[in-house]
Design a protein around this motif. Structure first.
Motif, mmCIF file in Angstrom:
data_model
loop_
_atom_site.group_PDB
_atom_site.id
_atom_site.type_symbol
_atom_site.label_atom_id
_atom_site.label_comp_id
_atom_site.label_asym_id
_atom_site.label_seq_id
_atom_site.Cartn_x
_atom_site.Cartn_y
_atom_site.Cartn_z
ATOM 1 N N TYR A 38 -17.012 3.967 31.478
ATOM 2 C CA TYR A 38 -18.314 3.647 31.235
ATOM 3 C C TYR A 38 -19.275 4.123 32.238
ATOM 4 O O TYR A 38 -19.050 4.079 33.362
ATOM 5 C CB TYR A 38 -18.435 1.971 31.111
ATOM 6 N N ALA A 46 -23.252 3.693 33.975
ATOM 7 C CA ALA A 46 -24.141 2.580 33.996
ATOM 8 C C ALA A 46 -25.399 2.881 34.759
ATOM 9 O O ALA A 46 -25.079 3.798 35.762
ATOM 10 C CB ALA A 46 -23.691 1.316 34.559
ATOM 11 N N GLN A 76 -20.493 -4.454 38.953
ATOM 12 C CA GLN A 76 -21.281 -4.241 37.605
ATOM 13 C C GLN A 76 -22.277 -5.208 37.231
ATOM 14 O O GLN A 76 -23.217 -4.607 36.600
ATOM 15 C CB GLN A 76 -20.434 -4.290 36.421
ATOM 16 N N TYR A 97 -25.946 -3.207 37.641
ATOM 17 C CA TYR A 97 -26.357 -2.260 36.660
ATOM 18 C C TYR A 97 -26.868 -2.999 35.399
ATOM 19 O O TYR A 97 -26.253 -3.903 34.771
ATOM 20 C CB TYR A 97 -24.996 -1.507 36.232
ATOM 21 N N TRP A 103 -25.668 0.032 29.932
ATOM 22 C CA TRP A 103 -24.465 0.680 29.790
ATOM 23 C C TRP A 103 -24.169 1.684 28.668
ATOM 24 O O TRP A 103 -24.846 1.210 27.841
ATOM 25 C CB TRP A 103 -23.563 -0.574 30.007
#
Length: 122
Positions: free
Chosen positions: A95, A97, A106, A109, A112
């Motif tokens: 992925y 981001a 994560q 972020y 996505w």
């Protein structure tokens, strides 16, 4: 907002290479630091690499250092991940981001992509 679309995943033999791309649209791509994460079924999404807005600074997770290279082209609104010397343990959904800095979490972020599958056969 920014919309992100990954591409370039596929099936490759161990030792091979792939280049992932992440095309951005919407708000100015260069306003965001960018990151790559990956996830395998049953496990948490994990950090792979990140790059600053300008592209001058990068950061890598230890297991991919020396094998993966993150880069960006702000004129083309595109993020890249060049992956070499691939191993079966690199198999995952990858992925991209968009976030605010060189963060490994994560939670840092905000936007996505939908992910692209990378499968490395032994």
């Amino acid at each position: 907002q920014v919309q992100l679309v990954e591409s370039g995943g596929g099936l490759v033999q161990a030792g091979g290479s792939l280049r992932l791309s992440c095309a951005a649209s919407g708000r100015t791509f260069s306003s965001y630091a960018m990151g790559w994460f990956r996830q395998v079924p049953g496990k948490e999404r994990e950090f792979v690499s990140a790059i600053t807005r300008s592209g001058l600074s990068t950061y890598y997770e230890d297991s991919v250092k020396g094998r993966f290279t993150i880069s960006r082209d702000n004129a083309k609104n595109t993020l890249y991940l060049q992956m070499s010397s691939l191993k079966p343990e690199d198999t995952a959904v990858y992925y991209c981001a968009a976030g605010s800095g060189l963060y490994t979490s994560q939670r840092a972020y905000n936007y996505w992509g939908q992910g692209t599958q990378v499968t490395v056969s032994s």
